[in-house]
Design a protein around this motif. Structure first.
Motif, PDB file in Angstrom:
ATOM      1  N   UNK A 106     -11.661   4.462   4.184  1.00 32.95           N
ATOM      2  CA  UNK A 106     -10.533   5.205   3.646  1.00 32.95           C
ATOM      3  C   UNK A 106     -11.016   6.308   2.712  1.00 32.95           C
ATOM      4  N   UNK A 107     -10.436   7.489   2.884  1.00 36.08           N
ATOM      5  CA  UNK A 107     -10.753   8.632   2.029  1.00 36.08           C
ATOM      6  C   UNK A 107      -9.473   9.430   1.789  1.00 36.08           C
ATOM      7  N   UNK A 108      -9.516  10.283   0.776  1.00 43.01           N
ATOM      8  CA  UNK A 108      -8.442  11.254   0.573  1.00 43.01           C
ATOM      9  C   UNK A 108      -8.759  12.503   1.379  1.00 43.01           C
ATOM     10  N   UNK A 109      -7.790  12.969   2.141  1.00 47.37           N
ATOM     11  CA  UNK A 109      -7.939  14.192   2.926  1.00 47.37           C
ATOM     12  C   UNK A 109      -6.736  15.092   2.634  1.00 47.37           C
ATOM     13  N   UNK A 110      -6.582  16.153   3.433  1.00 45.43           N
ATOM     14  CA  UNK A 110      -5.401  17.033   3.393  1.00 45.43           C
ATOM     15  C   UNK A 110      -5.181  17.676   2.018  1.00 45.43           C
ATOM     16  N   UNK A 111      -6.262  17.809   1.264  1.00 48.78           N
ATOM     17  CA  UNK A 111      -6.155  18.445  -0.046  1.00 48.78           C
ATOM     18  C   UNK A 111      -5.700  17.534  -1.166  1.00 48.78           C
ATOM     19  N   UNK A 112      -5.515  16.228  -0.890  1.00 46.28           N
ATOM     20  CA  UNK A 112      -5.120  15.292  -1.942  1.00 46.28           C
ATOM     21  C   UNK A 112      -6.277  15.093  -2.924  1.00 46.28           C
ATOM     22  N   UNK A 113      -5.962  15.090  -4.206  1.00 42.89           N
ATOM     23  CA  UNK A 113      -6.964  14.836  -5.233  1.00 42.89           C
ATOM     24  C   UNK A 113      -6.355  13.975  -6.334  1.00 42.89           C
ATOM     25  N   UNK A 114      -7.230  13.343  -7.098  1.00 45.55           N
ATOM     26  CA  UNK A 114      -6.827  12.581  -8.272  1.00 45.55           C
ATOM     27  C   UNK A 114      -7.597  13.101  -9.473  1.00 45.55           C
ATOM     28  N   UNK A 115      -6.942  13.126 -10.622  1.00 46.39           N
ATOM     29  CA  UNK A 115      -7.556  13.656 -11.835  1.00 46.39           C
ATOM     30  C   UNK A 115      -8.088  12.528 -12.713  1.00 46.39           C
ATOM     31  N   UNK A 116      -9.076  12.818 -13.535  1.00 49.00           N
ATOM     32  CA  UNK A 116      -9.538  11.804 -14.493  1.00 49.00           C
ATOM     33  C   UNK A 116      -8.373  11.322 -15.367  1.00 49.00           C
ATOM     34  N   UNK A 117      -8.257  10.010 -15.517  1.00 48.11           N
ATOM     35  CA  UNK A 117      -7.204   9.444 -16.345  1.00 48.11           C
ATOM     36  C   UNK A 117      -5.855   9.314 -15.674  1.00 48.11           C
ATOM     37  N   UNK A 118      -5.720   9.809 -14.451  1.00 51.74           N
ATOM     38  CA  UNK A 118      -4.429   9.710 -13.751  1.00 51.74           C
ATOM     39  C   UNK A 118      -4.100   8.246 -13.461  1.00 51.74           C
ATOM     40  N   UNK A 119      -2.878   7.838 -13.786  1.00 50.66           N
ATOM     41  CA  UNK A 119      -2.445   6.454 -13.584  1.00 50.66           C
ATOM     42  C   UNK A 119      -1.818   6.310 -12.202  1.00 50.66           C
ATOM     43  N   UNK A 120      -2.397   5.432 -11.401  1.00 52.72           N
ATOM     44  CA  UNK A 120      -2.027   5.339  -9.990  1.00 52.72           C
ATOM     45  C   UNK A 120      -1.566   3.925  -9.639  1.00 52.72           C
ATOM     46  N   UNK A 121      -0.479   3.838  -8.890  1.00 54.10           N
ATOM     47  CA  UNK A 121       0.001   2.580  -8.320  1.00 54.10           C
ATOM     48  C   UNK A 121      -0.393   2.549  -6.857  1.00 54.10           C
ATOM     49  N   UNK A 122      -1.053   1.486  -6.417  1.00 55.17           N
ATOM     50  CA  UNK A 122      -1.411   1.318  -5.010  1.00 55.17           C
ATOM     51  C   UNK A 122      -0.341   0.462  -4.342  1.00 55.17           C
ATOM     52  N   UNK A 123       0.208   0.947  -3.223  1.00 56.84           N
ATOM     53  CA  UNK A 123       1.253   0.224  -2.498  1.00 56.84           C
ATOM     54  C   UNK A 123       0.787  -0.019  -1.066  1.00 56.84           C
ATOM     55  N   UNK A 124       0.864  -1.265  -0.627  1.00 61.05           N
ATOM     56  CA  UNK A 124       0.456  -1.681   0.719  1.00 61.05           C
ATOM     57  C   UNK A 124       1.561  -2.548   1.318  1.00 61.05           C
ATOM     58  N   UNK A 125       1.565  -2.657   2.650  1.00 63.33           N
ATOM     59  CA  UNK A 125       2.588  -3.497   3.275  1.00 63.33           C
ATOM     60  C   UNK A 125       2.187  -4.964   3.261  1.00 63.33           C
ATOM     61  N   UNK A 126       1.045  -5.303   3.879  1.00 65.71           N
ATOM     62  CA  UNK A 126       0.597  -6.696   3.985  1.00 65.71           C
ATOM     63  C   UNK A 126      -0.884  -6.768   3.649  1.00 65.71           C
ATOM     64  N   UNK A 127      -1.281  -7.783   2.900  1.00 72.79           N
ATOM     65  CA  UNK A 127      -2.706  -8.003   2.660  1.00 72.79           C
ATOM     66  C   UNK A 127      -3.104  -9.388   3.153  1.00 72.79           C
ATOM     67  N   UNK A 128      -4.297  -9.459   3.771  1.00 72.03           N
ATOM     68  CA  UNK A 128      -4.890 -10.741   4.156  1.00 72.03           C
ATOM     69  C   UNK A 128      -6.169 -10.962   3.359  1.00 72.03           C
ATOM     70  N   UNK A 129      -7.094 -10.033   3.480  1.00 73.86           N
ATOM     71  CA  UNK A 129      -8.296 -10.077   2.629  1.00 73.86           C
ATOM     72  C   UNK A 129      -8.256  -9.018   1.536  1.00 73.86           C
ATOM     73  N   UNK A 130      -7.415  -8.019   1.716  1.00 74.66           N
ATOM     74  CA  UNK A 130      -7.267  -6.994   0.691  1.00 74.66           C
ATOM     75  C   UNK A 130      -8.284  -5.890   0.745  1.00 74.66           C
ATOM     76  N   UNK A 131      -8.966  -5.736   1.881  1.00 74.52           N
ATOM     77  CA  UNK A 131     -10.026  -4.737   1.980  1.00 74.52           C
ATOM     78  C   UNK A 131      -9.542  -3.314   1.792  1.00 74.52           C
ATOM     79  N   UNK A 132      -8.406  -2.971   2.373  1.00 78.68           N
ATOM     80  CA  UNK A 132      -7.915  -1.591   2.264  1.00 78.68           C
ATOM     81  C   UNK A 132      -7.446  -1.301   0.838  1.00 78.68           C
TER      82      UNK A 132
END
Length: 210
Positions: A119-145
Motif C-alpha cells: 500500500x502506498x499513497x498515489x494520485x498526489x495524496x500527501x500527509x504532513x508532519x503532525x497530521x492527525x489521521x483516522x484509519x478506516x477499514x471494512x474487515x480485519x483478519x490479521x490487520x496487515x493492510x
C-alpha cells in the motif's frame, strides 16, 4: 462494546448460525449484513491468505447508500472524542465506509492503494508532519493492510489518532499501537491452507475480493 460470535457447529452453506448475546447496535449491524447478502458461506480465501467458511463481502452493503450512511453513523458514535483531521482508508475494501465516515465528520478523505504488492499513497495524496489521521477499514483478519496504513502515516511524521473497522474477525490477534474501534467482533474460524478441516477442504475455494 463488541461481541464475539461463537464458533459454528458447521460452516457448510445452508446450516443455521447461532450467535451469542448482542446489544442492539450489534444486532442492527448483523441485520444489515444479512439483509444485503454481505455475509456469505462456503469456502473462501481471505486477504490474509487464511481459509474460512464465512466471508464478509462488504461491497454488497456498499451498493445501498442508506445502509452505508447508517453504518457510518454507528461507527461515528464509537469515535466520539477522537480528534483527527484526515481519514485514510486502504483500497478497495475501506473506500466507501472510509469516505462516509469522513463525510459525516466533514474531514479530508484519502486512500492508499497497492503498488508492487504494497500500500502506498498515489494520485498526489500527501500527509504532513503532525497530521492527525483516522484509519478506516471494512474487515480485519490479521490487520496487515491497517498496519501498512499506520506505517504510511508514520513516514512523514503524522499521527494515527485511531483505527475504526466495521468487522473485526481477528479473534484478538490483530493488535495495533493505537486505539481500535469496531462495530462487531466475530470469531469465525480461519485455517492455513495446509490445515483445512475435511468439511471445508471438499468445497471449491473462491477468492471473492474486497
Amino acid at each position: 462494546m463488541t461481541v464475539r460470535m461463537g464458533e459454528m457447529n458447521s460452516f457448510l452453506p445452508g446450516n443455521a448460525t447461532r450467535f451469542g448475546a448482542m446489544d442492539p447496535v450489534q444486532g442492527e449491524v448483523l441485520d444489515i449484513f444479512k439483509r444485503t447478502k454481505a455475509l456469505l458461506t462456503g469456502h473462501f480465501v481471505l486477504r490474509s491468505g487464511l481459509h474460512s467458511g464465512h466471508f464478509f463481502q462488504c461491497a454488497q452493503v456498499c451498493q445501498h447508500m442508506p445502509e452505508v450512511e447508517r453504518l457510518g453513523e454507528l461507527l461515528a458514535a464509537r469515535l466520539r472524542g477522537v480528534e483527527f483531521t484526515t481519514v485514510l482508508a486502504p483500497a478497495m475494501g475501506g473506500l466507501v465506509i472510509g469516505q462516509e465516515v469522513a463525510r459525516q465528520f466533514k474531514k479530508r478523505f484519502i486512500f492508499a492503494e497497492k503498488e508492487n504488492d504494497r500500500l502506498v499513497l498515489r494520485r498526489g495524496f500527501t500527509l504532513a508532519p503532525g497530521e492527525k489521521v483516522l484509519v478506516v477499514e471494512d474487515v480485519i483478519t490479521r490487520g496487515g493492510r491497517v498496519q501498512e496504513c499506520l506505517d504510511i502515516i508514520a513516514q512523514p511524521g503524522g499521527t494515527t489518532a485511531a483505527v475504526a473497522v466495521l468487522v473485526d474477525r481477528s479473534q484478538g490477534q490483530a493488535k495495533f499501537s493505537v486505539p481500535t474501534y469496531s462495530l462487531m467482533e466475530i470469531s469465525f474460524p480461519t485455517y492455513p491452507a495446509d490445515q483445512l478441516p475435511p468439511e471445508l477442504a471438499k468445497l471449491p475455494a473462491t477468492k471473492p475480493g474486497s
